[in-house]
Design a protein around this motif. Structure first.
Motif, mmCIF file in Angstrom:
data_model
loop_
_atom_site.group_PDB
_atom_site.id
_atom_site.type_symbol
_atom_site.label_atom_id
_atom_site.label_comp_id
_atom_site.label_asym_id
_atom_site.label_seq_id
_atom_site.Cartn_x
_atom_site.Cartn_y
_atom_site.Cartn_z
ATOM 1 N N LEU B 25 55.975 17.874 36.013
ATOM 2 C CA LEU B 25 56.188 17.209 37.359
ATOM 3 C C LEU B 25 55.334 15.864 36.930
ATOM 4 N N MET B 26 53.785 16.392 36.659
ATOM 5 C CA MET B 26 53.202 15.390 36.468
ATOM 6 C C MET B 26 53.110 14.196 35.414
ATOM 7 N N GLN B 27 53.994 14.890 34.270
ATOM 8 C CA GLN B 27 54.255 13.830 33.418
ATOM 9 C C GLN B 27 55.337 12.826 33.670
ATOM 10 N N GLN B 28 56.462 13.455 34.684
ATOM 11 C CA GLN B 28 57.772 12.713 35.029
ATOM 12 C C GLN B 28 57.019 11.838 36.110
ATOM 13 N N ALA B 29 56.100 12.095 36.800
ATOM 14 C CA ALA B 29 55.394 11.094 37.783
ATOM 15 C C ALA B 29 54.888 9.935 37.204
ATOM 16 N N ILE B 30 53.865 10.268 35.907
ATOM 17 C CA ILE B 30 53.337 9.341 35.135
ATOM 18 C C ILE B 30 54.764 8.175 34.600
ATOM 19 N N GLN B 31 55.678 8.800 34.071
ATOM 20 C CA GLN B 31 56.640 8.053 33.488
ATOM 21 C C GLN B 31 57.115 6.901 34.668
ATOM 22 N N ALA B 32 57.369 7.493 35.911
ATOM 23 C CA ALA B 32 58.114 6.994 36.866
ATOM 24 C C ALA B 32 57.216 5.864 37.520
ATOM 25 N N SER B 33 56.001 6.011 37.628
ATOM 26 C CA SER B 33 54.971 5.349 37.768
ATOM 27 C C SER B 33 54.783 3.970 36.887
ATOM 28 N N GLY B 34 55.090 4.371 35.685
ATOM 29 C CA GLY B 34 54.682 3.241 34.738
ATOM 30 C C GLY B 34 53.373 3.029 34.372
ATOM 31 N N CYS B 35 52.526 3.789 34.847
ATOM 32 C CA CYS B 35 50.950 3.790 34.807
ATOM 33 C C CYS B 35 50.557 3.694 33.327
ATOM 34 N N GLN B 36 49.467 3.129 32.959
ATOM 35 C CA GLN B 36 48.914 3.190 31.369
ATOM 36 C C GLN B 36 47.608 3.805 31.381
ATOM 37 N N LEU B 37 47.064 4.013 32.564
ATOM 38 C CA LEU B 37 45.812 4.782 32.662
ATOM 39 C C LEU B 37 45.660 6.063 33.525
ATOM 40 N N VAL B 38 45.377 7.024 32.949
ATOM 41 C CA VAL B 38 45.426 8.186 33.902
ATOM 42 C C VAL B 38 44.097 9.157 33.667
ATOM 43 N N THR B 39 43.660 9.600 34.857
ATOM 44 C CA THR B 39 42.473 10.159 34.533
ATOM 45 C C THR B 39 42.458 11.793 34.569
ATOM 46 N N LEU B 40 41.788 12.443 33.916
ATOM 47 C CA LEU B 40 41.502 13.913 33.747
ATOM 48 C C LEU B 40 40.109 14.371 33.959
ATOM 49 N N ALA B 41 39.984 15.618 34.048
ATOM 50 C CA ALA B 41 38.730 16.241 34.625
ATOM 51 C C ALA B 41 38.247 16.986 33.425
ATOM 52 N N LEU B 42 37.210 17.924 33.825
ATOM 53 C CA LEU B 42 36.551 18.841 32.673
ATOM 54 C C LEU B 42 36.277 20.010 33.331
ATOM 55 N N LYS B 43 36.356 21.126 32.763
ATOM 56 C CA LYS B 43 35.804 22.290 33.507
ATOM 57 C C LYS B 43 35.580 23.115 32.376
ATOM 58 N N ARG B 44 34.771 24.137 32.802
ATOM 59 C CA ARG B 44 34.294 25.454 31.948
ATOM 60 C C ARG B 44 35.450 25.913 31.414
ATOM 61 N N LEU B 45 35.666 26.373 30.300
ATOM 62 C CA LEU B 45 36.793 27.381 29.629
ATOM 63 C C LEU B 45 36.808 28.434 30.091
ATOM 64 N N GLN B 46 37.997 29.305 30.645
ATOM 65 C CA GLN B 46 37.997 30.348 31.281
ATOM 66 C C GLN B 46 38.416 31.174 30.151
ATOM 67 N N LEU B 47 37.520 31.935 29.458
ATOM 68 C CA LEU B 47 37.840 32.738 28.282
ATOM 69 C C LEU B 47 38.920 33.778 28.448
ATOM 70 N N ASP B 48 39.242 34.376 29.294
ATOM 71 C CA ASP B 48 40.220 35.239 29.944
ATOM 72 C C ASP B 48 41.701 34.682 30.138
ATOM 73 N N GLN B 49 41.610 33.266 30.164
ATOM 74 C CA GLN B 49 42.845 32.586 30.281
ATOM 75 C C GLN B 49 43.250 31.745 29.448
ATOM 76 N N PRO B 50 44.654 31.518 29.079
ATOM 77 C CA PRO B 50 45.264 30.882 28.011
ATOM 78 C C PRO B 50 44.928 29.256 28.218
ATOM 79 N N GLN B 51 44.505 28.401 27.214
ATOM 80 C CA GLN B 51 44.342 27.087 27.187
ATOM 81 C C GLN B 51 45.761 26.471 27.371
ATOM 82 N N ASP B 52 45.591 25.256 28.453
ATOM 83 C CA ASP B 52 46.591 24.470 28.760
ATOM 84 C C ASP B 52 46.958 23.597 27.607
ATOM 85 N N ASP B 53 48.223 23.327 27.433
ATOM 86 C CA ASP B 53 48.609 22.308 26.396
ATOM 87 C C ASP B 53 48.779 21.099 27.090
ATOM 88 N N LEU B 54 47.935 20.566 27.820
ATOM 89 C CA LEU B 54 48.037 19.438 28.623
ATOM 90 C C LEU B 54 47.998 17.962 27.858
#
Lengths: 66, 255
Positions: B25-54
């Motif tokens: 849904l985020m990707q669709q919204a980015i496309q619909a917005s036409g924006c070219q700058l997208v913010t992201l954040a950082l967090k400590r990796l949860q070792l017991d959870q799979p990494q997102d393929d963001l």
């Protein structure tokens, strides 16, 4: 060798580099950052940087955010 | 075109990537917005959870990724987070944000300025989220920030341009892009910010938390464009009294 990995104790059979540690943990490297004892280890140094005994290794990843 | 540091962007809408119900849904919204700058954040990796393929899909969208330092409470923490983000994303672009108070998330002006000065020296392209304080914005600009990002209202509050009078001064004085960040809850708020002469706006919650985020992203894109067009066209001046748009002749006086 004993290290702390994101506050979790971890025993390593042998000495290893940051790159080897990341590989052992089966982590994707894109969006991943590593700090040891609160110093960021740049990706280009992962292959040479040896993880020391009792190191506090912190792993971070990029996530969504505003 | 919006020019920040050494890059140009045709869109004046920046999008925050948080709070979407799914990455798709985020990707669709980015496309619909036409924006070219997208913010992201950082967090400590949860070792017991799979990494997102963001990142893989975002890399294919030809957008500038803008990591933030959200979670930092001091300049020292923000500089550490910035260095992590630079390595994680291989970009020196950074949205600097330091807000120690979890209730109102107001940016700490002193720590923000301290961090900005250091980060610029370390080679970062710094876009600081900051209070709508004209003096602070000028100091951030003088420190070498590539843009300033004063708040319209508290993060995620959807209250619109509560700081309007200060934003007008900031825009008047700025020689770097002014990106209104935080608090824009409706496309009309974005249009109003652009009509003031803002260089761009950053929106997250109003899009991500809407019932139809993709449609809302399109609505914000149109509002930003409309506001910019109006600013360029030159808004008519507000008057205290009525001024007739039709001739007030006496042609009906004979009745």
């Amino acid at each position: 060798m004993h290290i702390m990995l994101n506050d979790t104790p971890l025993q390593l059979a042998t000495n290893c580099t940051v790159a080897e540690l990341v590989q052992q943990q089966q982590l994707k490297t894109e969006g991943l950052a590593v700090a040891i004892d609160n110093v960021v280890i740049a990706k280009q140094h992962w292959g040479k940087h040896q993880v020391q005994n009792n190191a506090q290794v912190q792993l971070f990843q990029i996530v969504t955010g505003g | 075109m919006l020019h920040i540091a050494n890059k140009s962007f045709s869109s004046r809408l920046l999008l925050g990537s948080g709070k979407f119900a799914s990455p798709g849904l985020m990707q669709q919204a980015i496309q619909a917005s036409g924006c070219q700058l997208v913010t992201l954040a950082l967090k400590r990796l949860q070792l017991d959870q799979p990494q997102d393929d963001l990142l893989s899909p975002m890399r294919q969208m030809n957008i500038q990724l803008l990591p933030n330092t959200s979670g930092a409470k001091t300049a020292k923490e923000a500089i550490f987070a910035a260095q992590l983000a630079r390595d994680a994303l291989q970009t020196n672009w950074l949205k600097l944000e330091i807000h120690p108070d979890p209730r109102y998330l107001m940016p700490d002006p002193i720590e923000t300025l301290l961090a900005a000065e250091q980060l610029v020296k370390l080679g970062f392209v710094v876009l600081p989220y900051c209070s709508a304080d004209p003096v602070l914005c000028k100091r951030l600009e003088q420190a070498g920030c590539a843009a300033v990002m004063p708040l319209g209202a508290a993060i995620g509050s959807n209250q619109g341009l509560q700081t309007r009078a200060m934003l007008e001064i900031i825009i008047e004085q700025a020689t770097v892009p002014v990106i209104i960040d935080a608090g824009l809850g409706a496309p009309s708020h974005a249009a109003a910010a652009m009509e003031l002469g803002a260089s761009a706006v950053l929106v997250n919650t109003a899009i991500a938390a809407s019932q139809y985020p993709v449609a809302m992203a399109g609505a914000f894109a149109q509002a930003v464009n409309a506001g910019r067009m109006a600013y360029n066209a030159g808004l008519a001046t507000a008057q205290p009294h009525a001024t007739a748009s039709s001739p007030l002749t006496d042609f009906l006086a004979a009745l």
